[in-house]
Motif scaffolding. Structure first.
Motif, PDB file in Angstrom:
ATOM      1  N   LEU A   2       0.868  -1.168   0.000  1.00 15.05           N
ATOM      2  CA  LEU A   2       0.000   0.000   0.000  1.00 15.05           C
ATOM      3  C   LEU A   2       0.907   1.221   0.000  1.00 15.05           C
ATOM      4  O   LEU A   2       1.761   1.372   0.869  1.00 15.05           O
ATOM      5  CB  LEU A   2      -0.895   0.039   1.240  1.00 15.05           C
ATOM      6  N   THR A   3       0.718   2.083  -0.987  1.00 16.16           N
ATOM      7  CA  THR A   3       1.528   3.303  -1.074  1.00 16.16           C
ATOM      8  C   THR A   3       0.598   4.490  -1.251  1.00 16.16           C
ATOM      9  O   THR A   3      -0.609   4.345  -1.435  1.00 16.16           O
ATOM     10  CB  THR A   3       2.513   3.225  -2.259  1.00 16.16           C
ATOM     11  N   GLY A   4       1.169   5.657  -1.216  1.00 11.40           N
ATOM     12  CA  GLY A   4       0.395   6.875  -1.396  1.00 11.40           C
ATOM     13  C   GLY A   4       1.155   8.064  -0.855  1.00 11.40           C
ATOM     14  O   GLY A   4       2.197   7.925  -0.196  1.00 11.40           O
ATOM     15  N   GLU A   5       0.628   9.247  -1.141  1.00 12.87           N
ATOM     16  CA  GLU A   5       1.283  10.460  -0.682  1.00 12.87           C
ATOM     17  C   GLU A   5       1.239  10.556   0.837  1.00 12.87           C
ATOM     18  O   GLU A   5       0.397   9.938   1.500  1.00 12.87           O
ATOM     19  CB  GLU A   5       0.584  11.687  -1.282  1.00 12.87           C
ATOM     20  N   THR A   6       2.147  11.339   1.376  1.00  5.27           N
ATOM     21  CA  THR A   6       2.154  11.582   2.810  1.00  5.27           C
ATOM     22  C   THR A   6       0.832  12.206   3.237  1.00  5.27           C
ATOM     23  O   THR A   6       0.355  13.159   2.628  1.00  5.27           O
ATOM     24  CB  THR A   6       3.315  12.512   3.188  1.00  5.27           C
ATOM     25  N   GLY A   7       0.223  11.622   4.268  1.00  2.01           N
ATOM     26  CA  GLY A   7      -1.050  12.140   4.766  1.00  2.01           C
ATOM     27  C   GLY A   7      -2.266  11.580   4.057  1.00  2.01           C
ATOM     28  O   GLY A   7      -3.391  11.954   4.382  1.00  2.01           O
ATOM     29  N   ALA A   8      -2.052  10.686   3.093  1.00  2.00           N
ATOM     30  CA  ALA A   8      -3.193  10.128   2.362  1.00  2.00           C
ATOM     31  C   ALA A   8      -3.964   9.108   3.201  1.00  2.00           C
ATOM     32  O   ALA A   8      -5.098   8.775   2.882  1.00  2.00           O
ATOM     33  CB  ALA A   8      -2.720   9.481   1.059  1.00  2.00           C
ATOM     34  N   GLY A   9      -3.330   8.638   4.243  1.00  2.00           N
ATOM     35  CA  GLY A   9      -4.017   7.664   5.104  1.00  2.00           C
ATOM     36  C   GLY A   9      -3.633   6.235   4.806  1.00  2.00           C
ATOM     37  O   GLY A   9      -4.488   5.354   4.843  1.00  2.00           O
ATOM     38  N   LYS A  10      -2.333   6.022   4.504  1.00  2.00           N
ATOM     39  CA  LYS A  10      -1.895   4.667   4.139  1.00  2.00           C
ATOM     40  C   LYS A  10      -2.114   3.668   5.283  1.00  2.00           C
ATOM     41  O   LYS A  10      -2.325   2.482   5.032  1.00  2.00           O
ATOM     42  CB  LYS A  10      -0.406   4.691   3.747  1.00  2.00           C
ATOM     43  N   SER A  11      -2.043   4.142   6.526  1.00  2.00           N
ATOM     44  CA  SER A  11      -2.172   3.218   7.663  1.00  2.00           C
ATOM     45  C   SER A  11      -3.614   3.054   8.129  1.00  2.00           C
ATOM     46  O   SER A  11      -3.867   2.341   9.101  1.00  2.00           O
ATOM     47  CB  SER A  11      -1.311   3.717   8.831  1.00  2.00           C
ATOM     48  N   ILE A  12      -4.560   3.705   7.430  1.00  2.00           N
ATOM     49  CA  ILE A  12      -5.953   3.604   7.856  1.00  2.00           C
ATOM     50  C   ILE A  12      -6.436   2.156   7.806  1.00  2.00           C
ATOM     51  O   ILE A  12      -7.146   1.688   8.705  1.00  2.00           O
ATOM     52  CB  ILE A  12      -6.859   4.513   6.985  1.00  2.00           C
ATOM     53  N   LEU A  13      -6.067   1.428   6.758  1.00  2.00           N
ATOM     54  CA  LEU A  13      -6.500   0.039   6.655  1.00  2.00           C
ATOM     55  C   LEU A  13      -5.965  -0.787   7.826  1.00  2.00           C
ATOM     56  O   LEU A  13      -6.659  -1.653   8.355  1.00  2.00           O
ATOM     57  CB  LEU A  13      -6.036  -0.569   5.328  1.00  2.00           C
ATOM     58  N   THR A  30       4.391   1.063   2.717  1.00  2.00           N
ATOM     59  CA  THR A  30       5.778   1.445   2.480  1.00  2.00           C
ATOM     60  C   THR A  30       5.870   2.780   1.742  1.00  2.00           C
ATOM     61  O   THR A  30       4.927   3.190   1.047  1.00  2.00           O
ATOM     62  CB  THR A  30       6.519   0.354   1.682  1.00  2.00           C
ATOM     63  N   HIS A  31       7.019   3.425   1.895  1.00  2.00           N
ATOM     64  CA  HIS A  31       7.312   4.633   1.125  1.00  2.00           C
ATOM     65  C   HIS A  31       8.499   4.389   0.193  1.00  2.00           C
ATOM     66  O   HIS A  31       8.973   5.300  -0.464  1.00  2.00           O
ATOM     67  CB  HIS A  31       7.635   5.789   2.075  1.00  2.00           C
ATOM     68  N   LEU A  32       8.960   3.133   0.133  1.00  2.00           N
ATOM     69  CA  LEU A  32      10.145   2.803  -0.661  1.00  2.00           C
ATOM     70  C   LEU A  32       9.743   2.217  -2.016  1.00  2.00           C
ATOM     71  O   LEU A  32       9.061   1.183  -2.063  1.00  2.00           O
ATOM     72  CB  LEU A  32      11.024   1.793   0.083  1.00  2.00           C
ATOM     73  N   PRO A  33      10.171   2.833  -3.116  1.00  2.00           N
ATOM     74  CA  PRO A  33       9.837   2.284  -4.435  1.00  2.00           C
ATOM     75  C   PRO A  33      10.468   0.912  -4.658  1.00  2.00           C
ATOM     76  O   PRO A  33       9.896   0.071  -5.356  1.00  2.00           O
ATOM     77  CB  PRO A  33      10.395   3.327  -5.399  1.00  2.00           C
ATOM     78  N   GLN A  34      11.644   0.675  -4.063  1.00  2.00           N
ATOM     79  CA  GLN A  34      12.297  -0.630  -4.237  1.00  2.00           C
ATOM     80  C   GLN A  34      11.457  -1.748  -3.618  1.00  2.00           C
ATOM     81  O   GLN A  34      11.423  -2.862  -4.149  1.00  2.00           O
ATOM     82  CB  GLN A  34      13.691  -0.618  -3.580  1.00  2.00           C
ATOM     83  N   VAL A  35      10.794  -1.443  -2.500  1.00  2.00           N
ATOM     84  CA  VAL A  35       9.926  -2.441  -1.866  1.00  2.00           C
ATOM     85  C   VAL A  35       8.651  -2.610  -2.684  1.00  2.00           C
ATOM     86  O   VAL A  35       8.202  -3.733  -2.953  1.00  2.00           O
ATOM     87  CB  VAL A  35       9.593  -2.020  -0.419  1.00  2.00           C
ATOM     88  N   ALA A  36       8.056  -1.504  -3.104  1.00  2.00           N
ATOM     89  CA  ALA A  36       6.809  -1.564  -3.871  1.00  2.00           C
ATOM     90  C   ALA A  36       6.990  -2.339  -5.168  1.00  2.00           C
ATOM     91  O   ALA A  36       6.088  -3.057  -5.617  1.00  2.00           O
ATOM     92  CB  ALA A  36       6.309  -0.156  -4.163  1.00  2.00           C
TER      93      ALA A  36
END
Length: 561
Positions: A28-39, A485-491
């Motif tokens: 799960l990725t997204g911009e900062t503050g988009a709510g990535k941890s909501i799920l 994650t915020h890492l493109p290598q992981v995504a």
């Protein structure tokens, strides 16, 4: 067991969301503050975490979260014991919270407590948060992690500890109260001896009272019996003679009036009963006695009963129960004051605890080097070449409910450095990587079908980030893995890619504009654009797109152990 679907209604900034999930490795990725941890937060709520009315979306009355899992037969017994439907291989968990903070939970449609949801959640999800390293500074968490790695249960040890402490407390109490117990025993012994002289039998008082009444009225009883006997058997005026005359008269006319025969039979029966009564009266009169000595004996016995009853302020009929109660109380005091027996019980309980504790220590000592080696190897691939992890065991000065060992995790970040307690490692990035190495190492041993990593890769990048992606990719082969994650290598290493976005939305009622989050699955082109954004920000160039496609095109590689 894997998470198949999650449904959210009015949760934080999510108005409505239904998300189907697949096996393997999902990011799960997204911009900062988009709510990535909501799920992740929603899943934790569905699995019994503390309910908070602040999670209800602004303008809504309640939130509603559901999580649907594949469930195997291993949970059937748990569900059956809790009174829940087994669900034919499906497991639906649901939780609602209103604006007053009141929450309700369900498992497969049946009401469930938050504790039941939490207990079930331990079988379904294993969540590693971005601050997972903080738990590694807590002695209980560190010890529990090593025990889990060793496959050791502490249930028997804790039961043995509780039994020992109870026996020790009983012994200490007996030692400190010996004088009080001795005085109480002497009092009870004197009272029992005094009442035992009377030896009151159960039901004896009632029998004494009845006999005394009978004996004290014996003359009147004899006179009544004699009068009754005379009334029955007097030759001229007795009842028996009159009955005989009546029966004989009727029998003489039976041939004329057949009804007389039946009446004659009734009189014959009455004669027989009256004769029996007369016979019984003769027997009573032969045995009847007005012996004053018997009355004196009864008077004396009843006087003793009354004296004891007055002394102990109880009804006479209660004396047998009073005596048995004192005897039971004395037996209890004897047991409490039997120091030898209490010392033997304490010794046996301590020996049992020591046996359980030593067995657990052996398991820990055997598992500690294996855990140390596994985490150390994982650290090498996370940019900590030459770093070392050590699960350290020291003997406690005093035994505890958790055993005989003080367990701590020591680490060194580079070759030659002396391992130090993990809480004293200075670098936040190192802490995150060590926590990730431990999480990956221990997660492989868990039973939960779904592993969730919530930004545990914070503070890493470059080749290390690629290794993190490989590690999660490897885990995804056997279990469902979700990673925020915020890492493109992981995504780029993921099998599935979800993006979280927020957008303004007008409230239908008041027209106010509010922010809402949405989650959507990305296709191949969408993945490339999202990874390019993660690489270079909002302005996506041909260079970042090329780099993104290069990352996505990397062949699957074996992750460093």
């Amino acid at each position: 067991m894997a998470l198949r679907r999650i449904t959210l209604r009015d949760f934080v900034i999510v108005r409505s969301l239904e998300l189907d999930l697949s096996g393997g490795f999902t990011v799960l990725t997204g911009e900062t503050g988009a709510g990535k941890s909501i799920l992740i937060d929603a899943l934790q709520l569905a699995l019994g975490n503390r309910a908070d009315s602040g999670a209800v979306r602004e303008g809504a009355e309640r939130l509603d979260v559901s999580a649907e899992f594949d469930a195997d037969a291993s949970l059937a017994e748990w569900l059956d014991q809790g009174g829940f439907d087994t669900g034919d291989g499906l497991l639906l968990l649901r939780r609602t919270v209103d604006l007053q903070g009141r929450s309700r939970g369900w498992i497969n449609g049946s009401p469930a407590t938050a504790a039941q949801l939490r207990d079930l959640g331990e079988h379904l999800l294993d969540i590693h948060g971005q601050h997972a390293w903080q738990s590694l500074t807590r002695a209980d968490a560190v010890r529990g992690l090593l025990d889990a790695y060793a496959g050791a249960s502490t249930d028997a040890l804790q039961q043995a500890w509780d039994r020992w402490r109870h026996a020790l407390a009983a012994l200490d109490a007996a030692r400190s109260s010996q004088e009080t117990l001795l005085r109480e025993r002497e009092r009870l012994q004197w009272q029992i001896a005094e009442l035992a002289k009377l030896a009151p039998g159960v039901g004896e008082w009632e029998e004494l009272s009845a006999n005394h009444t009978r004996v004290s009225n014996s003359q009147s009883l004899i006179e009544a019996a004699e009068a009754a006997s005379l009334a029955l058997e007097d030759d001229d005026h007795g009842a028996l003679a009159a009955l005989h005359r009546a029966m004989t008269g009727l029998q003489g006319c039976e041939h004329i009036e057949p009804e007389f025969k039946a009446l004659g039979d009734v009189l014959a029966s009455a004669i027989a009963q009256a004769s029996d009564a007369a016979h019984s009266l003769h027997g009573y009169l032969r045995e009847a006695d007005t012996d004053p000595r018997r009355l004196a004996e009864l008077d004396e016995r009843m006087s003793l009963w009354m004296s004891m009853a007055r002394r102990y302020k109880r009804p006479p009929a209660d004396l047998p129960v009073l005596l048995s109660g004192w005897q039971a109380e004395l037996a209890t005091l004897d047991a409490q004051s039997d120091l030898d027996a209490l010392q033997r019980a304490e010794h046996d309980a301590r020996q049992h605890y020591s046996k359980e504790a030593e067995a657990l220590s052996k398991l820990r000592k055997k598992a500690a080097p294996r855990l140390s080696q596994a985490v150390t190897e994982a650290m090498q691939g996370l940019g900590m070449n030459g770093g070392r992890f050590e699960a350290d065991l020291q003997r406690l000065a005093e035994p505890s409910r958790a055993g005989l060992d003080d367990v701590s995790f020591l680490v060194s970040g580079h070759p030659g450095a002396t391992p130090r307690p993990i809480g004293k490692v200075a670098s936040g990035g190192e802490l995150s990587r060590i926590a990730l190495a431990i999480a990956v190492t221990t997660s492989q041993l868990g039973t939960a079908g779904t592993l969730i990593f919530d930004e545990v890769d914070a503070g890493v990048g470059g080749a290390v980030a690629d290794t993190v992606g490989q590690l999660m990719q490897r885990l995804g082969r056997d279990r469902q893995v979700l990673a925020v994650t915020h890492l493109p290598q992981v995504a780029a290493r993921a099998d599935h890619h979800l993006v979280v976005a927020k957008r303004p939305s007008a409230d239908k009622k008041g027209g106010a504009v509010r922010t809402e989050s949405s989650v959507s699955a990305l296709d191949a082109d969408g993945r490339a654009r999202e990874i390019a954004r993660m690489l270079g920000g909002e302005r996506i160039s041909s260079t970042t797109m090329a780099h993104a496609r290069e990352l996505l095109g990397k062949p699957e590689a074996e992750a460093a152990p």
